[in-house]
Scaffold this motif. Structure first.
Motif, PDB file in Angstrom:
ATOM      1  N   VAL A   5     -13.794  29.130  -9.181  1.00 13.34           N
ATOM      2  CA  VAL A   5     -14.050  28.145 -10.237  1.00 13.34           C
ATOM      3  C   VAL A   5     -14.162  26.765  -9.586  1.00 13.34           C
ATOM      4  O   VAL A   5     -13.345  26.406  -8.732  1.00 13.34           O
ATOM      5  N   ILE A   6     -15.201  26.024  -9.959  1.00 12.37           N
ATOM      6  CA  ILE A   6     -15.286  24.635  -9.493  1.00 12.37           C
ATOM      7  C   ILE A   6     -14.687  23.746 -10.572  1.00 12.37           C
ATOM      8  O   ILE A   6     -15.055  23.836 -11.753  1.00 12.37           O
ATOM      9  N   HIS A   7     -13.719  22.936 -10.181  1.00  8.72           N
ATOM     10  CA  HIS A   7     -13.034  22.052 -11.136  1.00  8.72           C
ATOM     11  C   HIS A   7     -13.622  20.657 -11.133  1.00  8.72           C
ATOM     12  O   HIS A   7     -13.639  19.978 -12.156  1.00  8.72           O
ATOM     13  N   ALA A   8     -14.072  20.246  -9.979  1.00 12.35           N
ATOM     14  CA  ALA A   8     -14.626  18.898  -9.826  1.00 12.35           C
ATOM     15  C   ALA A   8     -15.321  18.887  -8.468  1.00 12.35           C
ATOM     16  O   ALA A   8     -15.113  19.795  -7.659  1.00 12.35           O
ATOM     17  N   PRO A   9     -16.126  17.875  -8.193  1.00  9.67           N
ATOM     18  CA  PRO A   9     -16.727  17.819  -6.862  1.00  9.67           C
ATOM     19  C   PRO A   9     -15.646  17.954  -5.788  1.00  9.67           C
ATOM     20  O   PRO A   9     -14.590  17.309  -5.859  1.00  9.67           O
ATOM     21  N   GLY A  10     -15.882  18.854  -4.832  1.00  8.67           N
ATOM     22  CA  GLY A  10     -14.929  19.047  -3.738  1.00  8.67           C
ATOM     23  C   GLY A  10     -13.742  19.913  -4.089  1.00  8.67           C
ATOM     24  O   GLY A  10     -12.913  20.217  -3.229  1.00  8.67           O
ATOM     25  N   ASP A  11     -13.610  20.312  -5.350  1.00  5.39           N
ATOM     26  CA  ASP A  11     -12.420  21.064  -5.791  1.00  5.39           C
ATOM     27  C   ASP A  11     -12.809  22.481  -6.217  1.00  5.39           C
ATOM     28  O   ASP A  11     -13.127  22.736  -7.375  1.00  5.39           O
ATOM     29  N   ILE A  12     -12.753  23.372  -5.240  1.00  9.46           N
ATOM     30  CA  ILE A  12     -13.126  24.783  -5.438  1.00  9.46           C
ATOM     31  C   ILE A  12     -11.844  25.623  -5.375  1.00  9.46           C
ATOM     32  O   ILE A  12     -11.070  25.496  -4.424  1.00  9.46           O
ATOM     33  N   ARG A  13     -11.621  26.462  -6.395  1.00  9.42           N
ATOM     34  CA  ARG A  13     -10.395  27.281  -6.394  1.00  9.42           C
ATOM     35  C   ARG A  13     -10.703  28.732  -6.739  1.00  9.42           C
ATOM     36  O   ARG A  13     -11.626  29.010  -7.486  1.00  9.42           O
ATOM     37  N   VAL A  14      -9.877  29.627  -6.202  1.00 11.09           N
ATOM     38  CA  VAL A  14      -9.937  31.025  -6.642  1.00 11.09           C
ATOM     39  C   VAL A  14      -8.819  31.231  -7.656  1.00 11.09           C
ATOM     40  O   VAL A  14      -7.676  30.857  -7.410  1.00 11.09           O
ATOM     41  N   GLU A  15      -9.185  31.788  -8.799  1.00  9.80           N
ATOM     42  CA  GLU A  15      -8.216  31.944  -9.887  1.00  9.80           C
ATOM     43  C   GLU A  15      -8.268  33.355 -10.460  1.00  9.80           C
ATOM     44  O   GLU A  15      -9.234  34.080 -10.228  1.00  9.80           O
ATOM     45  N   ASN A  16      -7.261  33.693 -11.216  1.00  9.85           N
ATOM     46  CA  ASN A  16      -7.312  34.957 -11.960  1.00  9.85           C
ATOM     47  C   ASN A  16      -8.015  34.717 -13.282  1.00  9.85           C
ATOM     48  O   ASN A  16      -7.666  33.789 -14.014  1.00  9.85           O
ATOM     49  N   TRP A  43     -24.783  21.082  -4.484  1.00  8.94           N
ATOM     50  CA  TRP A  43     -25.152  19.933  -5.328  1.00  8.94           C
ATOM     51  C   TRP A  43     -24.001  19.541  -6.236  1.00  8.94           C
ATOM     52  O   TRP A  43     -23.678  18.361  -6.388  1.00  8.94           O
ATOM     53  N   SER A  44     -23.320  20.523  -6.846  1.00  8.70           N
ATOM     54  CA  SER A  44     -22.175  20.168  -7.693  1.00  8.70           C
ATOM     55  C   SER A  44     -20.932  19.894  -6.832  1.00  8.70           C
ATOM     56  O   SER A  44     -20.137  19.008  -7.151  1.00  8.70           O
ATOM     57  N   TYR A  45     -20.798  20.611  -5.740  1.00  9.67           N
ATOM     58  CA  TYR A  45     -19.661  20.385  -4.832  1.00  9.67           C
ATOM     59  C   TYR A  45     -19.672  18.945  -4.331  1.00  9.67           C
ATOM     60  O   TYR A  45     -18.632  18.321  -4.136  1.00  9.67           O
ATOM     61  N   ARG A  46     -20.884  18.416  -4.126  1.00  3.78           N
ATOM     62  CA  ARG A  46     -21.009  17.050  -3.596  1.00  3.78           C
ATOM     63  C   ARG A  46     -21.093  16.000  -4.708  1.00  3.78           C
ATOM     64  O   ARG A  46     -21.252  14.816  -4.438  1.00  3.78           O
ATOM     65  N   GLY A  47     -21.055  16.453  -5.955  1.00  3.25           N
ATOM     66  CA  GLY A  47     -21.081  15.496  -7.062  1.00  3.25           C
ATOM     67  C   GLY A  47     -22.471  14.994  -7.413  1.00  3.25           C
ATOM     68  O   GLY A  47     -22.615  14.086  -8.220  1.00  3.25           O
ATOM     69  N   VAL A  48     -23.505  15.587  -6.809  1.00  4.95           N
ATOM     70  CA  VAL A  48     -24.871  15.172  -7.140  1.00  4.95           C
ATOM     71  C   VAL A  48     -25.222  15.683  -8.545  1.00  4.95           C
ATOM     72  O   VAL A  48     -25.912  15.025  -9.306  1.00  4.95           O
ATOM     73  N   MET A  49     -24.716  16.875  -8.858  1.00  5.87           N
ATOM     74  CA  MET A  49     -24.832  17.395 -10.229  1.00  5.87           C
ATOM     75  C   MET A  49     -23.435  17.297 -10.842  1.00  5.87           C
ATOM     76  O   MET A  49     -22.441  17.609 -10.175  1.00  5.87           O
ATOM     77  N   PRO A  50     -23.365  16.873 -12.104  1.00  8.32           N
ATOM     78  CA  PRO A  50     -22.043  16.655 -12.701  1.00  8.32           C
ATOM     79  C   PRO A  50     -21.268  17.962 -12.936  1.00  8.32           C
ATOM     80  O   PRO A  50     -21.871  19.011 -13.162  1.00  8.32           O
ATOM     81  N   VAL A  51     -19.971  17.887 -12.851  1.00  7.96           N
ATOM     82  CA  VAL A  51     -19.093  19.009 -13.222  1.00  7.96           C
ATOM     83  C   VAL A  51     -18.210  18.498 -14.357  1.00  7.96           C
ATOM     84  O   VAL A  51     -17.218  17.804 -14.132  1.00  7.96           O
ATOM     85  N   ASP A  52     -18.611  18.807 -15.580  1.00  7.74           N
ATOM     86  CA  ASP A  52     -17.916  18.230 -16.732  1.00  7.74           C
ATOM     87  C   ASP A  52     -16.596  18.938 -17.028  1.00  7.74           C
ATOM     88  O   ASP A  52     -15.667  18.344 -17.557  1.00  7.74           O
ATOM     89  N   GLU A  53     -16.561  20.231 -16.714  1.00  9.45           N
ATOM     90  CA  GLU A  53     -15.333  20.992 -16.953  1.00  9.45           C
ATOM     91  C   GLU A  53     -15.276  22.126 -15.925  1.00  9.45           C
ATOM     92  O   GLU A  53     -16.298  22.447 -15.309  1.00  9.45           O
ATOM     93  N   PRO A  54     -14.111  22.710 -15.728  1.00  9.96           N
ATOM     94  CA  PRO A  54     -14.026  23.804 -14.750  1.00  9.96           C
ATOM     95  C   PRO A  54     -15.010  24.914 -15.113  1.00  9.96           C
ATOM     96  O   PRO A  54     -15.106  25.290 -16.287  1.00  9.96           O
ATOM     97  N   GLN A  55     -15.772  25.382 -14.146  1.00  6.59           N
ATOM     98  CA  GLN A  55     -16.717  26.453 -14.452  1.00  6.59           C
ATOM     99  C   GLN A  55     -16.836  27.448 -13.305  1.00  6.59           C
ATOM    100  O   GLN A  55     -16.811  27.071 -12.140  1.00  6.59           O
ATOM    101  N   PRO A  56     -16.943  28.748 -13.673  1.00  7.09           N
ATOM    102  CA  PRO A  56     -17.164  29.770 -12.657  1.00  7.09           C
ATOM    103  C   PRO A  56     -18.469  29.464 -11.925  1.00  7.09           C
ATOM    104  O   PRO A  56     -19.396  28.908 -12.509  1.00  7.09           O
ATOM    105  N   ILE A  57     -18.553  29.816 -10.648  1.00  9.32           N
ATOM    106  CA  ILE A  57     -19.710  29.420  -9.854  1.00  9.32           C
ATOM    107  C   ILE A  57     -20.179  30.583  -8.972  1.00  9.32           C
ATOM    108  O   ILE A  57     -19.449  31.553  -8.753  1.00  9.32           O
ATOM    109  N   GLY A  58     -21.413  30.464  -8.475  1.00  6.88           N
ATOM    110  CA  GLY A  58     -21.986  31.481  -7.595  1.00  6.88           C
ATOM    111  C   GLY A  58     -23.055  32.281  -8.312  1.00  6.88           C
ATOM    112  O   GLY A  58     -22.912  32.582  -9.495  1.00  6.88           O
ATOM    113  N   HIS A  59     -24.147  32.579  -7.608  1.00  4.89           N
ATOM    114  CA  HIS A  59     -25.241  33.314  -8.269  1.00  4.89           C
ATOM    115  C   HIS A  59     -25.913  34.335  -7.350  1.00  4.89           C
ATOM    116  O   HIS A  59     -26.994  34.804  -7.631  1.00  4.89           O
TER     117      HIS A  59
END
Lengths: 338, 338
Positions: A5-16, A43-59
Motif C-alpha cells: 500500500v502506498i500511503h504517501a510519496p516515499g511511504d510504501i508499506r506491506v500490510e495485511n 510517479w506517485s512514489y516521487r509525488g509527481v502524481m498525487p496520493v490522496d489516500e492510502p491505496q494498493p499499488i502494482g499492476h
C-alpha cells in the motif's frame, strides 16, 4: 494476505489486507507467483502524481488461477497465467483492432504487489502459458505483463521493419525491452540513448548496435551523424518528458515514425513543428494483450530473455527497498516474490 | 510580364515585372497556362501571416516549358508540365522515401500568379503530361499542383484503406479533394463535415456518403453516432486550427489515424490526450511530386475531376477580385488565366 500500500510519496508499506474475492461473474482471482515495481509506480512514489489516500499499488503479475467467476470458460484454476495491466473483453471492435488498452469495457488492474489479485474480464485479459514454467523463465514471463509488451508496442507504433534504423530514447526497463523488440522486428541498426554503463551493456546484449550518451540537441545531432544527416526511420520514445519527446521527434527522418510509450507528463507538441517534420506519431498504453501469445512463444522458445531487466529480486515484505533502489537508480527493475 | 504582387493584407495588385530567367543550370522557365489562388494565400491576405514588403505570390501552376538550364535533361521546351509548390531533386533519400516536400535541397516555388514562372530543380520537380491536354482538362490538372495532391496525401497519411470509414474535416478545396482521395483509396463511408450547401453538394458528388454540419464536440458526437460509438478509422484534417485538430483527433477510433494537411496556426497537441487516444498522427506539406504521375493518370482517364473545385474563373488582371471572392467565401477556389 500481504499486500503493498502506498500511503504517501516515499511511504510504501506491506500490510495485511483481505484477500480479493470474485465480485463479477467474469472475474478471476489469481495467486501471484511474481510481481514487480514499474517505472510508472515511481510517479506517485516521487509525488509527481498525487496520493490522496492510502491505496494498493502494482499492476504487473504472473500467477496461478485460484478461482474463476461463473461466466468464465477460457481460464481455469491451476493454469499459470499472464495478464495485462488493463483488463479487456477481447471482443469489442477496439480489441479486435488490436488496441485492448482502449477496450470499450477497459478496467485498470491494480493492487498487484500482493499475494492475490482479482482480474476483471479475466477471459479476455489473461493468457495461459501452455505448461507450468520453470523457475528460470518466471522473470521473462513477468516482463511480458508490462515492460516487454510496452517495448514491443513502441516498436510496432514506430513502424520498425526489417532493415530499419531504430533509435530508443530511454534506458529504463521499457527502453531496454524496446531494444529487444526493435531487434526482433528486424531493425538492422538499433541506437540506444543511455548514459549508464550497466544499462548500455545490457542494451548491447539485447541487440543495440550503437550507444549515444548525449541528450537534447546534442543527442539529435549524434543521431543525424549516424544516419547520413537524415534521421532514423523509427524512434521509440520510452520516457515521457517534453525533452525526450522533442528529442524523439527531431531524431526521426521525414516520413519516419515515433512510437511513444513513456506516459507523457506536461508534454505539448507544437502542431507546426510536427507538420513540417513529416513525422508520424502514435503512442499510448501498450495493448499488451494483443501481443502476449506471440511474446510468450518467443520467451518459451528462448528467442528473447527480457527478464534480465530485473537486477534486484526481493521478498514482497521488502518492497519498500525495491522502490527505493529504483528511485535512486541503483536498480533498473525490482522483482518481488510474495 | 504581368504578375501578382501582395503589398499588404487585402492589397493584391497585378504589376509589370521582369520575366524570370534561368539562374541555375537546373532551372526551367515555364509559360503559365493556368494558375490559381490557394486557401493558404489567404493567410497573408487576411494579415494572419505578416507581409513585410511587396512580394510576388502564388504557388500553383500548369504551363508549357519555355527554356531549360544546361543540366536539365528530363524536361524539354514545348512540354505541358505540372509541378509541386516545393521544388525537389527527386533523388535524395528523403525524396526516395516519398517525402519530396522535405527534400534535402527543397526550395519553395513562388510568384506563380504570373505569366511566367521559374522552377528550380526542374527535372526533379516537373512532370510532363503525355500530350497537350484539352481545354476542359486544364482545371483538373491545375488542381493536382496543390489541392488534389494535398487531399491525396491527407488520405494516405490517414491510412485510408478499402472498406474504411473516413471523415474529412474542412470543406475548402483541399477538403473537397480529400473526399475524392478517400473515395479513390477505397473508403466505404466518407463523412464530410460542412456547413455550406454548395460545398455539401460537391462533396456528395465527389463521393461523400454522409454530411455532418455540427462542429467541435457536437461534430465529434455525430461522428461517434455514425460509427457505433467507436470513431472513424481515418480522419483527414484540412483546416489547421486548434479546434479542427481537436475535432479530428477526437473523431478517430483508437488505433485509427489522422492525416493533417491544414497548415497549423497556433495548434498545440496535448501529449497525454494523444497518448490515451491511441490515435496515429502524420501531417505536413503534401509531397505532391510523389503522387503526380498517378494523379495525372487518374485525371486523363476520367476517373477523377478535381477541377470542379474551381467555381470562379478570371483573367489574371482581375486576381484581386479572385482573392476577395474567396475571402468572403463567395468562391471555393479561383482559377486565373494569364
Amino acid at each position: 494476505m500481504r499486500a503493498t500500500v502506498i500511503h504517501a510519496p516515499g511511504d510504501i508499506r506491506v500490510e495485511n489486507r483481505p484477500e480479493p474475492e470474485i465480485t463479477a461473474p467474469t472475474d478471476a482471482v489469481i495467486r501471484t507467483v511474481a510481481t514487480c515495481v514499474c517505472g510508472s509506480d515511481l510517479w506517485s512514489y516521487r509525488g509527481v502524481m498525487p496520493v490522496d489516500e492510502p491505496q494498493p499499488i502494482g499492476h504487473e503479475y504472473v500467477g496461478v488461477v485460484e478461482e474463476v467467476g461463473s461466466e468464465v470458460s477460457g481460464v481455469e484454476p491451476g493454469q499459470f497465467v499472464i495478464g495485462s495491466f488493463v483488463a479487456s473483453d477481447n471482443t469489442c471492435p477496439v480489441c479486435r483492432a488490436g488496441y485492448h488498452t482502449s477496450c470499450q469495457h477497459a478496467e485498470w488492474v491494480t493492487g498487484c504487489q500482493a499475494e492475490y489479485v482479482r482480474v476483471p474480464l479475466s477471459e479476455g485479459t489473461l493468457v495461459a502459458v501452455p505448461e507450468q514454467p520453470t523457475e528460470e523463465l518466471i522473470p521473462s514471463l513477468l516482463a511480458l505483463s508490462d515492460v516487454m509488451g510496452t517495448g514491443w508496442y513502441a516498436a510496432k507504433a514506430a513502424g520498425v521493419r526489417p532493415g530499419a534504423t531504430a533509435v530508443v530514447v530511454g534506458d529504463g526497463a521499457v527502453g531496454l525491452c524496446a531494444v529487444i523488440a526493435a531487434k526482433e522486428l528486424g531493425a538492422e541498426r538499433v541506437i540506444a540513448m543511455s548514459r549508464h554503463e550497466s544499462r548500455q551493456k545490457l542494451a548491447r546484449e539485447f541487440g543495440a548496435t550503437d550507444i549515444i550518451t548525449e541528450r537534447g540537441d546534442e543527442g539529435v545531432a549524434r543521431v543525424k551523424e549516424l544516419t547520413d544527416g537524415t534521421g532514423a526511420d523509427a524512434v521509440l520514445e520510452c520516457v515521457g518528458t517534453q525533452q525526450s519527446m522533442q528529442q524523439a521527434l527531431r531524431s526521426t527522418r521525414p516520413g519516419g515514425n515515433v512510437g511513444f510509450v513513456g506516459m507523457p507528463h506536461d508534454v505539448r507538441i507544437d502542431g507546426q513543428e510536427l507538420f513540417f517534420s513529416h513525422v508520424g506519431l502514435r503512442g499510448g498504453p501498450a495493448p499488451v494483450r494483443a501481443c502476449l501469445p506471440d511474446l510468450i512463444h518467443r520467451v518459451l522458445s528462448g528467442r528473447i530473455d527480457p527478464g534480465r531487466v530485473f537486477d534486484l529480486t526481493l521478498p514482497l515484505d521488502e518492497v519498500a527497498e525495491g522502490y527505493k533502489a529504483m528511485d535512486e537508480r541503483r536498480a533498473i527493475k525490482t522483482l518481488l516474490h510474495p
